[in-house]
Design an enzyme around this catalytic site. Structure first.
Site, mmCIF file in Angstrom:
data_model
loop_
_atom_site.group_PDB
_atom_site.id
_atom_site.type_symbol
_atom_site.label_atom_id
_atom_site.label_comp_id
_atom_site.label_asym_id
_atom_site.label_seq_id
_atom_site.Cartn_x
_atom_site.Cartn_y
_atom_site.Cartn_z
ATOM 1 N N CYS A 135 55.889 39.587 12.792
ATOM 2 C CA CYS A 135 54.690 38.914 12.305
ATOM 3 C C CYS A 135 54.914 37.411 12.120
ATOM 4 O O CYS A 135 55.691 36.989 11.261
ATOM 5 C CB CYS A 135 54.241 39.527 10.981
ATOM 6 S SG CYS A 135 52.773 38.725 10.280
ATOM 7 N N CYS A 158 41.151 30.012 24.144
ATOM 8 C CA CYS A 158 41.648 28.663 23.856
ATOM 9 C C CYS A 158 42.995 28.391 24.507
ATOM 10 O O CYS A 158 43.258 27.271 24.931
ATOM 11 C CB CYS A 158 41.705 28.426 22.351
ATOM 12 S SG CYS A 158 42.927 29.413 21.458
ATOM 13 N N ASP A 205 45.423 28.866 13.938
ATOM 14 C CA ASP A 205 46.027 30.017 13.266
ATOM 15 C C ASP A 205 47.539 29.991 13.352
ATOM 16 O O ASP A 205 48.236 30.499 12.471
ATOM 17 C CB ASP A 205 45.484 31.304 13.897
ATOM 18 C CG ASP A 205 45.882 32.551 13.124
ATOM 19 O OD1 ASP A 205 45.962 32.473 11.889
ATOM 20 O OD2 ASP A 205 46.106 33.590 13.755
#
Length: 368
Positions: free
Chosen positions: A24, A253, A275
């Site tokens: 993560c 993107c 992000d």
């Protein structure tokens, strides 16, 4: 300044999560901040965010929820959010909703809410059981599949998002066939990200350029075969390549070749340009005391856009640059405050695009 179609990515539960996926990237970003988790977004923060977003949008507005695990904010939060948007949207803007979830916390009541409010759900699943459970936790594969069956029953619109680890790359044919057998028709595959400021390709999950190239070519062959036989499955990256080959702008993107800057809003109202860069030194401001126009023109947002631009004569003269465009900034920058440089997957992408180019041209001819 009105933004024709304003897109806002919200982290309503910040970095809070009910899983501990070993790869993560957001856990690593949050760990490196002064404040790792901003908790759950308060109603007062949501009120200001919604008011400013509705005021800034000219024609349409998209709210996307991500985490951490956004469902941990609770169903009451989401019901409140939708009610406030409906109340504030006196100009009748087109409003779209999306959420990225690991699916573990999704009850039937949550799924009914998604259906009632036309949410597009991104559901994280890392392929077959052994690979998924190795990274995401024992028993999670069965729980996620249970959620897909719930979505199917209620006709919730969803796609499957898979992180490309070394393990997934080695077994992509097995994963693709499993997804076909499950009737998953909309897929996204994203390369796993190394934490910022570390040596690339040094973790058990690391995706080496060699593996990434093999993964892309193998998956493209499978996808192209099905496409040509009338069994089309949407893979977002490949769909965007078809758009580019046909002369249309991509919507993803990471395929644009530059960063326009996002509005990523943390639970306390802090705003970041991407992000992948929700770290203290890239904070662009706070939605609590700045308009979207002010955030767009803030020094850090301008700096982020400028440092994403890629000037490399070797790339500009490359025969497949029109497809590649340098790739995602995050694959060209492994520093918290760096300037985008060479893509770590340059050779792999060159070989893949060179392989795929004639097939893409043929697809464009077929569909036109």
């Amino acid at each position: 300044m009105k933004i024709p179609h304003l897109s806002v990515l919200i982290k309503p539960a910040s970095s809070l999560c009910n899983l501990k996926c070993s790869y993560c990237f957001y856990h690593g970003l949050a760990h490196g901040r002064d404040i790792g988790s901003y908790g759950v977004m308060q109603n007062e923060t949501a009120d200001i965010l919604i008011e400013r977003a509705v005021d800034a949008a000219e024609k349409g507005l998209s709210f996307m929820f991500q985490g951490g695990e956004p469902s941990l904010a609770g169903l009451d939060y989401f019901n409140y959010f939708i009610d406030q948007v409906n109340r504030a949207n006196v100009r009748k803007l087109q409003v779209n909703y999306a959420i990225q979830t690991n699916g573990i916390n999704i009850s039937e009541e949550f799924a009914e809410f998604f259906k009632a409010n036309n949410f597009l759900v991104g559901l994280s699943l890392d392929g077959v059981k052994d690979i998924n459970d190795f990274f995401r936790g024992e028993g999670t594969h069965n729980k996620i599949l249970k959620t897909t069956r719930l979505f199917d029953k209620l006709k919730v619109e969803y796609n499957i998002l898979t992180v490309i680890t070394a393990q997934a790359a080695k077994h992509i044919e097995k994963i693709y066939n499993f997804y076909k057998n499950q009737n998953f028709m909309y897929l996204q595959f994203i390369p796993c990200l190394e934490p910022l400021e570390i040596t690339p390709f040094d973790e058990i999950y690391s995706l080496s350029p060699e593996l990434y190239e093999k993964f892309l070519i193998t998956l493209f062959r499978l996808w192209h075969r099905d496409f040509m036989s009338g069994k089309y499955i949407s893979i977002r990256f490949f769909d965007n390549l078809v758009r580019i080959a046909a002369g249309y702008p991509p919507e993803q993107c990471g395929t644009l070749g530059f960063c326009s800057g996002q509005f990523v809003i943390e639970a306390d109202g802090s705003v970041f340009p991407c992000d992948f860069y929700c770290v203290d030194n890239w904070k662009t401001g706070s939605i609590l005391d700045m308009s979207f126009e002010e955030l767009y023109n803030s020094p850090n947002m301008q700096k982020f856009r400028e440092t994403s631009l890629y000037e490399n004569s070797r790339c500009k003269s490359c025969k497949v640059f029109y497809l590649c465009r340098g790739g995602c900034r995050r694959d060209r920058d492994n520093k918290k405050d760096g300037v985008a440089g060479d893509n770590i997957y340059c050779e792999a992408l060159y070989n893949f695009y060179s392989f795929a180019e004639p097939y893409l041209e043929n697809i464009v001819k077929t569909i036109s």
